[in-house]
Design a protein around this motif. Structure first.
Motif, PDB file in Angstrom:
ATOM      1  N   THR A  95       0.844  -1.193   0.000  1.00 52.17           N
ATOM      2  CA  THR A  95       0.000   0.000   0.000  1.00 52.17           C
ATOM      3  C   THR A  95       0.877   1.239   0.000  1.00 52.17           C
ATOM      4  O   THR A  95       2.099   1.162   0.223  1.00 52.17           O
ATOM      5  CB  THR A  95      -0.900   0.044   1.259  1.00 52.17           C
ATOM      6  OG1 THR A  95      -0.062   0.205   2.427  1.00 52.17           O
ATOM      7  CG2 THR A  95      -1.714  -1.231   1.397  1.00 52.17           C
ATOM      8  N   GLU A  96       0.271   2.400  -0.249  1.00 48.55           N
ATOM      9  CA  GLU A  96       1.007   3.655  -0.166  1.00 48.55           C
ATOM     10  C   GLU A  96       1.539   3.872   1.246  1.00 48.55           C
ATOM     11  O   GLU A  96       2.638   4.409   1.433  1.00 48.55           O
ATOM     12  CB  GLU A  96       0.109   4.823  -0.575  1.00 48.55           C
ATOM     13  CG  GLU A  96      -0.218   4.851  -2.054  1.00 48.55           C
ATOM     14  CD  GLU A  96      -1.143   5.995  -2.422  1.00 48.55           C
ATOM     15  OE1 GLU A  96      -1.590   6.722  -1.503  1.00 48.55           O
ATOM     16  OE2 GLU A  96      -1.443   6.151  -3.630  1.00 48.55           O
ATOM     17  N   LEU A  97       0.782   3.436   2.244  1.00 48.99           N
ATOM     18  CA  LEU A  97       1.222   3.585   3.628  1.00 48.99           C
ATOM     19  C   LEU A  97       2.519   2.833   3.886  1.00 48.99           C
ATOM     20  O   LEU A  97       3.387   3.315   4.631  1.00 48.99           O
ATOM     21  CB  LEU A  97       0.129   3.101   4.588  1.00 48.99           C
ATOM     22  CG  LEU A  97       0.434   3.221   6.093  1.00 48.99           C
ATOM     23  CD1 LEU A  97       0.642   4.681   6.476  1.00 48.99           C
ATOM     24  CD2 LEU A  97      -0.693   2.603   6.911  1.00 48.99           C
ATOM     25  N   ASP A  98       2.682   1.667   3.275  1.00 47.84           N
ATOM     26  CA  ASP A  98       3.935   0.913   3.410  1.00 47.84           C
ATOM     27  C   ASP A  98       5.111   1.762   2.937  1.00 47.84           C
ATOM     28  O   ASP A  98       6.142   1.854   3.605  1.00 47.84           O
ATOM     29  CB  ASP A  98       3.888  -0.376   2.578  1.00 47.84           C
ATOM     30  CG  ASP A  98       2.998  -1.433   3.191  1.00 47.84           C
ATOM     31  OD1 ASP A  98       2.965  -1.547   4.423  1.00 47.84           O
ATOM     32  OD2 ASP A  98       2.324  -2.143   2.422  1.00 47.84           O
ATOM     33  N   GLU A 220       0.055   8.430  13.233  1.00 44.19           N
ATOM     34  CA  GLU A 220      -0.088   7.267  14.110  1.00 44.19           C
ATOM     35  C   GLU A 220      -0.047   5.971  13.298  1.00 44.19           C
ATOM     36  O   GLU A 220       0.616   5.002  13.686  1.00 44.19           O
ATOM     37  CB  GLU A 220      -1.394   7.344  14.904  1.00 44.19           C
ATOM     38  CG  GLU A 220      -1.540   6.223  15.935  1.00 44.19           C
ATOM     39  CD  GLU A 220      -2.766   6.396  16.823  1.00 44.19           C
ATOM     40  OE1 GLU A 220      -3.118   5.419  17.503  1.00 44.19           O
ATOM     41  OE2 GLU A 220      -3.355   7.497  16.828  1.00 44.19           O
ATOM     42  N   SER A 221      -0.727   5.976  12.159  1.00 49.08           N
ATOM     43  CA  SER A 221      -0.724   4.793  11.297  1.00 49.08           C
ATOM     44  C   SER A 221       0.667   4.532  10.735  1.00 49.08           C
ATOM     45  O   SER A 221       1.093   3.370  10.610  1.00 49.08           O
ATOM     46  CB  SER A 221      -1.711   4.978  10.136  1.00 49.08           C
ATOM     47  OG  SER A 221      -3.030   5.105  10.611  1.00 49.08           O
ATOM     48  N   VAL A 222       1.399   5.610  10.391  1.00 50.77           N
ATOM     49  CA  VAL A 222       2.758   5.462   9.858  1.00 50.77           C
ATOM     50  C   VAL A 222       3.678   4.849  10.905  1.00 50.77           C
ATOM     51  O   VAL A 222       4.448   3.926  10.617  1.00 50.77           O
ATOM     52  CB  VAL A 222       3.307   6.824   9.384  1.00 50.77           C
ATOM     53  CG1 VAL A 222       4.804   6.722   9.089  1.00 50.77           C
ATOM     54  CG2 VAL A 222       2.556   7.301   8.151  1.00 50.77           C
ATOM     55  N   VAL A 223       3.599   5.353  12.132  1.00 53.36           N
ATOM     56  CA  VAL A 223       4.447   4.828  13.209  1.00 53.36           C
ATOM     57  C   VAL A 223       4.141   3.347  13.450  1.00 53.36           C
ATOM     58  O   VAL A 223       5.063   2.530  13.629  1.00 53.36           O
ATOM     59  CB  VAL A 223       4.251   5.645  14.502  1.00 53.36           C
ATOM     60  CG1 VAL A 223       4.966   4.970  15.677  1.00 53.36           C
ATOM     61  CG2 VAL A 223       4.777   7.060  14.314  1.00 53.36           C
ATOM     62  N   GLU A 224       2.884   2.996  13.457  1.00 54.94           N
ATOM     63  CA  GLU A 224       2.502   1.591  13.639  1.00 54.94           C
ATOM     64  C   GLU A 224       3.040   0.727  12.503  1.00 54.94           C
ATOM     65  O   GLU A 224       3.530  -0.383  12.725  1.00 54.94           O
ATOM     66  CB  GLU A 224       0.982   1.464  13.717  1.00 54.94           C
ATOM     67  CG  GLU A 224       0.374   2.050  14.989  1.00 54.94           C
ATOM     68  CD  GLU A 224      -1.147   2.001  14.983  1.00 54.94           C
ATOM     69  OE1 GLU A 224      -1.719   1.581  13.949  1.00 54.94           O
ATOM     70  OE2 GLU A 224      -1.757   2.390  15.992  1.00 54.94           O
ATOM     71  N   LYS A 225       2.978   1.246  11.278  1.00 53.56           N
ATOM     72  CA  LYS A 225       3.469   0.491  10.128  1.00 53.56           C
ATOM     73  C   LYS A 225       4.999   0.360  10.163  1.00 53.56           C
ATOM     74  O   LYS A 225       5.548  -0.697   9.834  1.00 53.56           O
ATOM     75  CB  LYS A 225       3.021   1.159   8.833  1.00 53.56           C
ATOM     76  CG  LYS A 225       3.514   0.483   7.562  1.00 53.56           C
ATOM     77  CD  LYS A 225       3.033  -0.963   7.449  1.00 53.56           C
ATOM     78  CE  LYS A 225       1.560  -1.045   7.140  1.00 53.56           C
ATOM     79  NZ  LYS A 225       1.137  -2.438   6.842  1.00 53.56           N
TER      80      LYS A 225
END
Length: 280
Positions: A95-98, A220-225
């Motif tokens: 995903t882009e988040l990755d 927050e989602s980035v740090v978790e990823k």
């Protein structure tokens, strides 16, 4: 003042990083230099034993005679070294988040690598003195600020895409990376030193307007990823945190198995230093 080239800066950085590992590990950075017809100037490519850092013909031939230009070039190299040392090429983005997470980590860890090299790298510091014989901590900090502004204008803005953190945020991530080095160096972040460092970096780089107004909704989602991705990588590639000589391993490893509470407290402490001091 003397001159040097992108090639010499890269070779000094690679040799220094290799020297930070125990001789029994026989760690080597695979590289492909003077690459022609390359998209961009620096990249990581390949996987397994074929993984390597690639630098373009133009990048290697680039000549410079100013300390801030040296830091600019070294920042680009350290970003790629962050990918390389953390085995990012072995992680498949879904995903882009990755992608944003891995690039965020490379910005932050790359800033730490930069500070380690200009502090402890014997070949890097020798070459920096060749460029500026009067080099000192204040001159280095000023050059970090100036180079970070150039990185923002010439790389973060021009190369902006949904696969990277937004340009302003990348500036903040880089500064947090510098502070992470000093946090380990001092064992804490002395307030007076931190204020002086931040003021110098922000003023020299005219960065005050870039440390505000960015979208934090994804953080927050980035740090978790970042944590989940590197935990997976660490299980497959223990060299991420082993093989270093003890002194350098302290600065160049991160425990992604630390508790969420400890990671949160550390991140909040760094963000506090960046955001709460008067930097204008």
């Amino acid at each position: 003042m003397g001159t040097t080239s992108g090639y010499e800066i890269a070779e000094a950085a690679f040799a220094d990083i290799e020297s930070f590992f125990l001789s029994t590990v026989n760690f080597q950075i695979n590289r492909e230099l003077y690459v022609k017809s390359m998209k961009g100037n620096a990249a990581i490519t390949g996987s397994g034993k074929a993984a390597r850092v690639r630098l373009s013909y133009e990048f290697c031939n680039y000549e410079l005679s100013a300390l801030e230009d040296y830091i600019f070039i070294l920042t680009i190299i350290c970003h790629e070294l962050a990918h390389y040392l953390n085995f990012h090429n072995e992680y498949k983005d879904e995903t882009e988040l990755d992608s944003v997470a891995l690039e965020s980590r490379a910005d932050h860890f790359g800033a730490q690598i930069l500070m380690v090299l200009i502090t402890f790298g014997s070949k890097t510091t020798r070459l920096m003195k060749q460029v500026d014989a009067a080099i000192n901590p204040t001159a280095i900090t000023k050059s970090i600020g100036k180079s970070l502004r150039s990185i923002y204008d010439e790389i973060y803005i021009i190369g902006s895409s949904e696969l990277y953190p937004e340009p302003k945020l990348r500036v903040g991530i880089s500064i947090a990376g510098y502070l992470s080095f000093y946090h380990r160096y001092f064992g804490s972040l002395p307030e007076q030193f931190t204020i002086s460092f931040l003021l110098t970096v922000v003023r020299e780089g005219n960065l005050s307007g870039l440390l505000e107004g960015f979208d934090e909704s994804q953080q927050e989602s980035v740090v978790e990823k970042i944590t989940s991705a590197h935990t997976q990588l660490l299980e497959r590639f223990p060299l991420m945190i082993s093989g270093f000589k003890e002194k350098f391993g302290y600065f160049l490893t991160s425990r992604f198995d630390a508790s969420e509470n400890d990671r949160t407290k550390h991140r909040m402490m760094l963000e506090k230093h960046v955001s709460e001091f008067e930097l204008s």
